[in-house]
Structures are given as C-alpha cells and as structure tokens.
Design a protein around this motif. Sequence first.
Motif, PDB file in Angstrom:
ATOM      1  N   TYR A 224       1.428  -1.111   0.359  1.00 59.89           N
ATOM      2  CA  TYR A 224       0.029  -0.090   0.345  1.00 59.89           C
ATOM      3  C   TYR A 224       0.402   1.362  -0.041  1.00 59.89           C
ATOM      4  O   TYR A 224       0.693   2.161  -0.295  1.00 59.89           O
ATOM      5  CB  TYR A 224      -0.620  -0.114   1.621  1.00 59.89           C
ATOM      6  CG  TYR A 224      -1.888  -0.815   0.924  1.00 59.89           C
ATOM      7  CD1 TYR A 224      -2.669  -0.456   0.049  1.00 59.89           C
ATOM      8  CD2 TYR A 224      -2.674  -1.774   2.501  1.00 59.89           C
ATOM      9  CE1 TYR A 224      -4.168  -1.618  -0.395  1.00 59.89           C
ATOM     10  CE2 TYR A 224      -4.096  -2.804   2.049  1.00 59.89           C
ATOM     11  CZ  TYR A 224      -4.474  -2.652   0.846  1.00 59.89           C
ATOM     12  OH  TYR A 224      -5.420  -3.421   0.585  1.00 59.89           O
ATOM     13  N   PRO A 225       1.927   1.333   1.007  1.00 62.02           N
ATOM     14  CA  PRO A 225       3.078   2.637   0.619  1.00 62.02           C
ATOM     15  C   PRO A 225       3.451   2.756  -0.912  1.00 62.02           C
ATOM     16  O   PRO A 225       3.665   4.034  -0.699  1.00 62.02           O
ATOM     17  CB  PRO A 225       3.594   2.353   1.613  1.00 62.02           C
ATOM     18  CG  PRO A 225       3.150   1.513   2.764  1.00 62.02           C
ATOM     19  CD  PRO A 225       2.225   0.535   1.800  1.00 62.02           C
ATOM     20  N   LEU A 226       3.599   1.591  -1.270  1.00 65.96           N
ATOM     21  CA  LEU A 226       4.150   2.172  -2.580  1.00 65.96           C
ATOM     22  C   LEU A 226       3.168   2.505  -3.994  1.00 65.96           C
ATOM     23  O   LEU A 226       2.641   2.881  -4.878  1.00 65.96           O
ATOM     24  CB  LEU A 226       5.014   0.369  -3.925  1.00 65.96           C
ATOM     25  CG  LEU A 226       5.880  -0.026  -2.293  1.00 65.96           C
ATOM     26  CD1 LEU A 226       6.133  -1.774  -2.910  1.00 65.96           C
ATOM     27  CD2 LEU A 226       7.323   1.042  -1.937  1.00 65.96           C
ATOM     28  N   TYR A 227       1.950   1.423  -3.527  1.00 66.82           N
ATOM     29  CA  TYR A 227       0.699   2.166  -3.813  1.00 66.82           C
ATOM     30  C   TYR A 227       0.574   3.751  -3.432  1.00 66.82           C
ATOM     31  O   TYR A 227       0.099   4.548  -4.763  1.00 66.82           O
ATOM     32  CB  TYR A 227      -0.644   1.128  -3.293  1.00 66.82           C
ATOM     33  CG  TYR A 227      -0.463   0.429  -4.703  1.00 66.82           C
ATOM     34  CD1 TYR A 227      -0.409  -0.048  -5.792  1.00 66.82           C
ATOM     35  CD2 TYR A 227      -0.194  -0.706  -3.899  1.00 66.82           C
ATOM     36  CE1 TYR A 227      -0.923  -1.190  -6.691  1.00 66.82           C
ATOM     37  CE2 TYR A 227      -0.747  -1.725  -5.140  1.00 66.82           C
ATOM     38  CZ  TYR A 227      -0.776  -2.626  -5.966  1.00 66.82           C
ATOM     39  OH  TYR A 227      -0.460  -3.630  -6.024  1.00 66.82           O
ATOM     40  N   GLN A 228       0.705   4.236  -2.537  1.00 70.74           N
ATOM     41  CA  GLN A 228       0.355   5.863  -2.064  1.00 70.74           C
ATOM     42  C   GLN A 228       1.530   6.197  -2.568  1.00 70.74           C
ATOM     43  O   GLN A 228       1.129   7.631  -3.276  1.00 70.74           O
ATOM     44  CB  GLN A 228       0.527   5.633  -0.177  1.00 70.74           C
ATOM     45  CG  GLN A 228      -0.324   6.779  -0.085  1.00 70.74           C
ATOM     46  CD  GLN A 228      -0.499   6.775   0.933  1.00 70.74           C
ATOM     47  OE1 GLN A 228       0.191   5.475   2.012  1.00 70.74           O
ATOM     48  NE2 GLN A 228      -1.328   7.950   2.375  1.00 70.74           N
ATOM     49  N   SER A 229       2.567   6.190  -3.362  1.00 73.77           N
ATOM     50  CA  SER A 229       3.331   7.198  -3.904  1.00 73.77           C
ATOM     51  C   SER A 229       3.462   6.873  -5.257  1.00 73.77           C
ATOM     52  O   SER A 229       3.217   8.432  -6.284  1.00 73.77           O
ATOM     53  CB  SER A 229       4.749   6.328  -3.197  1.00 73.77           C
ATOM     54  OG  SER A 229       5.385   6.903  -1.947  1.00 73.77           O
ATOM     55  N   ALA A 230       3.178   6.005  -5.752  1.00 72.27           N
ATOM     56  CA  ALA A 230       2.625   5.660  -7.265  1.00 72.27           C
ATOM     57  C   ALA A 230       2.010   6.665  -7.713  1.00 72.27           C
ATOM     58  O   ALA A 230       1.426   7.337  -8.970  1.00 72.27           O
ATOM     59  CB  ALA A 230       2.422   4.384  -7.232  1.00 72.27           C
TER      60      ALA A 230
ATOM     61  N   SER B  98       1.668   2.368   7.134  1.00 73.85           N
ATOM     62  CA  SER B  98       1.936   4.209   6.739  1.00 73.85           C
ATOM     63  C   SER B  98       2.646   4.519   7.979  1.00 73.85           C
ATOM     64  O   SER B  98       3.379   5.197   8.461  1.00 73.85           O
ATOM     65  CB  SER B  98       0.591   4.400   6.357  1.00 73.85           C
ATOM     66  OG  SER B  98       0.485   3.941   4.702  1.00 73.85           O
ATOM     67  N   PHE B  99       1.892   3.844   9.126  1.00 74.89           N
ATOM     68  CA  PHE B  99       2.130   4.163  10.471  1.00 74.89           C
ATOM     69  C   PHE B  99       2.907   3.649  11.634  1.00 74.89           C
ATOM     70  O   PHE B  99       3.644   4.238  12.201  1.00 74.89           O
ATOM     71  CB  PHE B  99       0.670   4.511  11.309  1.00 74.89           C
ATOM     72  CG  PHE B  99       0.472   2.579  12.308  1.00 74.89           C
ATOM     73  CD1 PHE B  99       1.249   2.533  12.633  1.00 74.89           C
ATOM     74  CD2 PHE B  99      -1.138   2.132  11.845  1.00 74.89           C
ATOM     75  CE1 PHE B  99       0.696   0.753  13.102  1.00 74.89           C
ATOM     76  CE2 PHE B  99      -1.349   0.869  11.817  1.00 74.89           C
ATOM     77  CZ  PHE B  99      -0.656   0.352  13.157  1.00 74.89           C
ATOM     78  N   MET B 100       3.788   2.072  11.196  1.00 74.74           N
ATOM     79  CA  MET B 100       4.844   1.982  10.978  1.00 74.74           C
ATOM     80  C   MET B 100       5.624   3.057  10.713  1.00 74.74           C
ATOM     81  O   MET B 100       7.024   2.911  11.795  1.00 74.74           O
ATOM     82  CB  MET B 100       5.745   0.679  10.427  1.00 74.74           C
ATOM     83  CG  MET B 100       4.603  -0.187  11.390  1.00 74.74           C
ATOM     84  SD  MET B 100       4.655  -1.753  11.132  1.00 74.74           S
ATOM     85  CE  MET B 100       6.383  -2.206  10.935  1.00 74.74           C
TER      86      MET B 100
END
Length: 391
Positions: A15-21, A228-230
């Motif tokens: 999910y963080p990778l999708y969030q950035s992309a 994300s929160f980690m």
Amino acid sequence: MCVGVMGTALASPLYPLYQSAWNLRASDITHIFVVYMFGVLVSLLFMGRLTARFGFLAILRIGLVLMTFGVALSAVVGGVPSFMFARLVIGIASGMISTSAATGMVQVGTGRDPRRLSAITTMAMTLGFGMGPLVGGLIAQWVPHPLQTAYVPSALMGLLAVYALFQLSVPVPVHEAPHGGSWRSAIKQWLPSIAMPPRMGRRHFWIASLGAFSAFGMFSLYASLAPSFMRELVPWHGPAVSGGTIAAILFLSSAFQFMVRQWRTKTIVVVSGFALAAANLLLAWTTFGRTALLFAASVLVTSFGHALANVAGMSVIGKLTHPGHRSGLLASYMIVGYLGTIVPILAVGWLADHLGLSQAVALFSYAIAALTAAVAVWAARTKELPVPDGA
C-alpha cells in the motif's frame, strides 16, 4: 484453503508503494481495503444458500478460480479503479473460500472433536492469510517492479491449487433444488439469507460475533494502515518489515490457536476479550511513546487475542449448529466479523485525514479496547454452551 486465501492480504505491504505511485491519501487506502471487504460481505450473504445447494467443493473450486484471477489481475492494473475491481474479485473469492472450506472441514470430519476441527480450520486459514503479505513484502523489498512481481508466487500457487482441487472428489450432501412452485420460490432460493441460532443460543452468538468484529477490525488496521503508521511509530519500515509484521501476527495467531485448542470455550472467549483490550491499549500507548518495545508487545498480544477470538467463534458456531446446517450461521457470524473490518477502518481513514494518523489510531484503539473489555465481562457472566448431539 491455505493457498486460496494467500492473495487476500498480499497487497497490504504494498500500500505505501501504491500511495507513492498514485498520490493516495490514508483514506484512499482504507477505501481500497474496504472494497475488498465489501466483496467478502456480498459473498457471505449468498454462501449459506449456495453451499447448501451445490456443496462445499463446488463453491471452493469457483472461489479458488476467482482468487487466482483477482491476484493475476492485480499484477497488471494501471490505476485505482482497476485495482479496486481486482480487490473486489479477491474479496468475493475470499468469502467463498473461507466459508465453503470451513463447512467442508466440518462435513468431512463428522464425529471428530469439534474443538480440534475448529482449531485446524482457523489455523489453516490464518497461515494462508499470513503467507501472502510475508512473501509479497519480501519480494517487494528486493525484487524489481514490486507492484507486479509480488503477485507472481501467489498466482502460480493458485493455478496449481485449482488443478489439484479439480482432481479431488469428495462425497458431500447437497440439497436438491425444489421442482415446480411459483417463480417467487425459484428466485427465493438464490437470494441472500441471514441465519440466526435458536433463542437460547443468541447471546452466545452475539458474544462470539462481537469478538470477531473486534479481532477482525484490529487485524484490518494493521493490514491497511500499518505500513503507513509504522513509518511514524518505529525506526524500521519498508514492504518486508510491514509484511513481516502482518505475517507475524497471523503466524503467532496460528501457534496460539494450537496451544488453546483444549481450553473450554467460555475460557477462550473471556481471555480473548481481555487480551484484545490489552493489545489495543498497548497500540494506543505506542502512538505516544513511539518505542519499538511497546509496538512489539502490541503485536504479540494482538496475535494472542486474534487467535482466541477465532477459535472461540468457530467453537461457538459448532456448538450452536449441526454439521448439515452450519454454513448459514457461519456466514452470519463472519458477516458481523467482517463489518468490523469496514466501519472502524473507514472511520480511521477519515480521522487520519483530519487529525493525523497517530491520533486516529489512538482513538480507534481506545474504542475497541472498551468494546472488547465489555464483551469479556458479558461472556464471563454467561453460561457455557453444551456440545450438541451429533456435532
């Protein structure tokens, strides 16, 4: 069962990778996650009738085909709408696999210890749920093109499992469709149904279901927003770390399920409620203390509470029903549980956009801690269910 559910949480460390992309907000991630859960709920609404009508093996085969298709589609999507569609397909498949596999375990294991069957069923599903984010996170951390390559192992294993399942033949009881009758009767047999236990068991059903609501919600918080929160709470981050954390919760949960398989159902329910309350308090304190030790303690206690809630739920359902009529009530129980993955997580996503992620996680944790503590007290004041004849 284990391979079939690998794809369900595979996307969590990504999910963080999708969030950035794709420039997504925290609430966008929760919306994607909730689309998957909506698919699960839609599937569960129909499972009671369809599993009884066609048998668990037919539904399990279809679910595994859909799961493999959804995982493969996730590897080639180019934006949020197509990714949401892939997650919807995976959600529908997940509901089909989990309900039909659990029903099948009960049917082929008739006459065996119901507590042992409950533990085996939940352990197999939990291991499968954990393997997805672990393998996906490791690949995403060190292999090029992570948003594509992370899905390859699960898709290949799904194809093998589909082939193996179609070679399997298990005699199972199914209910013939009624012949004749009005068109309303014909339509009714395809409509979703919600089964409820007898009046004497409804209190036990709701205690178990609210335990699942809390446990599923707690795990969904880790699965949707932990990556994300980690980054804010602990010094380590990345797909391998977040995927490993999610997998650790599930693998430890499997181990704890094996350890408590001989405990009394009432003991499991009460201890699971207090354990989940403690886990949520530890996570809330982590948002303020920001220490790795508190976070690790929260993960460990979450695993313990998650394990006991799963075993308790399956055990209660087993005591409230006979094998031939279990799928409907099991679907109702899981619907309540999966609502815990939708309503609270949507609230956390909205709060994260307005108050910040740490504050949102803390508010969520305090609310679920209060709920689980109340359920534990309610369970402690409730009489133990007897094992029905023929279970």
